[in-house]
Design an enzyme around this catalytic site. Sequence first.
Site, mmCIF file in Angstrom:
data_model
loop_
_atom_site.group_PDB
_atom_site.id
_atom_site.type_symbol
_atom_site.label_atom_id
_atom_site.label_comp_id
_atom_site.label_asym_id
_atom_site.label_seq_id
_atom_site.Cartn_x
_atom_site.Cartn_y
_atom_site.Cartn_z
ATOM 1 N N ARG A 46 0.847 -1.203 0.000
ATOM 2 C CA ARG A 46 0.000 0.000 0.000
ATOM 3 C C ARG A 46 0.875 1.243 0.000
ATOM 4 N NH1 ARG A 46 -1.325 1.471 4.640
ATOM 5 N NH2 ARG A 46 -2.296 -0.463 5.344
ATOM 6 N N TYR A 98 -16.492 18.563 -13.814
ATOM 7 C CA TYR A 98 -16.855 17.153 -14.018
ATOM 8 C C TYR A 98 -17.889 16.729 -12.956
ATOM 9 C CZ TYR A 98 -16.385 12.084 -13.975
ATOM 10 O OH TYR A 98 -16.642 10.745 -13.991
ATOM 11 N N ASP A 170 -7.431 19.868 -13.394
ATOM 12 C CA ASP A 170 -7.774 18.527 -13.882
ATOM 13 C C ASP A 170 -7.381 18.504 -15.363
ATOM 14 O OD1 ASP A 170 -9.030 16.270 -14.975
ATOM 15 O OD2 ASP A 170 -10.680 16.357 -13.546
ATOM 16 N N LYS A 195 -8.887 7.695 -19.070
ATOM 17 C CA LYS A 195 -9.194 8.284 -20.365
ATOM 18 C C LYS A 195 -7.974 8.218 -21.295
ATOM 19 C CE LYS A 195 -12.929 9.097 -18.031
ATOM 20 N NZ LYS A 195 -13.211 10.339 -17.335
#
Length: 393
Positions: A46, A98, A170, A195
């Site tokens: 992690r 978004y 972003d 994306k």
Amino acid sequence: MSNNATKLIHSIPVDELTGAVSVPIYQTSTFVQEAPGVNKGYDYARTGNPTRGTLENIIAQLENGSTGIAFGSGLAAIDAVLKLLQSGDEILAVDDIYGGAFRLFTHIYQKFGIKVNYVDTTNAENVFTAVTPKTKLIWIETPTNPTLKISDIEAIARIAKASGCWLCVDNTFASPALQQPLSLGADIIVHSATKYLGGHSDLIAGLVVTKEKELGDKIKFIQNASGAILSPFDSWLVIRGIETLPLRIKQHCINAQAIADFLETHPAVDKVYYPGLKNHLNHDIAARQSKGFGGIVSFTLKEDTEEAAIKFVTATKLFKLAESLGGVKSLLCHPAQMTHKSIPAEKRRAAGVADSLIRLSVGLEEAEDLVSDIEQAFKKIKSYKPSKQKTEA
Ligand SMILES: *Cc1c(COP(=O)(O)O)cnc(C)c1O
């Protein structure tokens, strides 16, 4: 430092241990220690994993930042940035943010005492006017989704600096192949690597890059404390996607421009939204701050009804009806009924998302085939009968 294909491809290291040309996938949860705290740089996956670490170094280089951090989704990346804030702080965000970020800011963080003000950031003066002494974070997307609004990163970065707050961009729609906000003064960038970076519609991933190491260390601490890491295999898939990013983006831009030009003069079309069109608001800013205009094109129909739009989005054959964007295959969506369905109609229309607005994620097929597909779909709008809705071909 500009991005080119040579630099990018060689930022992906050959494995020192074995000479493997492809980055090894370290599918392990833990790492053997010689003595407590004595290890080879990794203790628990992690906290750190070599495959994820390689991706993090690559994205930090591409975005011209100091620290990259890879998350299990774009929203997990955004969430980690918000955890820099505390109760009483304010966020100033682009008004057509978004939808998932809007939901996170409004429905999760507001109840912890973080206030969000939304402004039209296409004019940097609006940002200057709206900043308050409590503003800790300015949040923009450029281009935005789905109307491709452009904001001036450099001008807003200056306002952020003068006001003592962070600017986060972003950068999902542009990708580092076209735009590097950290070089224009931003402090943090986030990506939905789902994306363009992944690029093949085969994974969900998010990335954060900070300009300064100190801020990067804070977000790494938040990630380790909260746990939203990217898996080794998905890290490898993003690296594999990044290898062809410059080539793919080049073609996405060429295809999208061809389609925008075609739509602009088409009799069935009302408005076309594409930053590469000379009459697009802030086209000059987009041309200055990015190397291309991206692969997303939105448009509205002369017949501005949901029925006509639904007829169109179910009549295309190459453009597949789906949420998401940035992949090899062309996709399209009808925001009013899909991504923006939860927003009340009046509010949605006011934000520029008309009933007939259609968003295209232009893929890597031949541009002329995509244009023909659009043309044949237009022909079906006229004969549309609401009672006999055709389903997706
Ligand atoms: C998709 C998207 C996100 C969210 O990313 P996920 O990987 O779906 O969590 C954030 N910002 C923008 C601009 C996006 O398009």
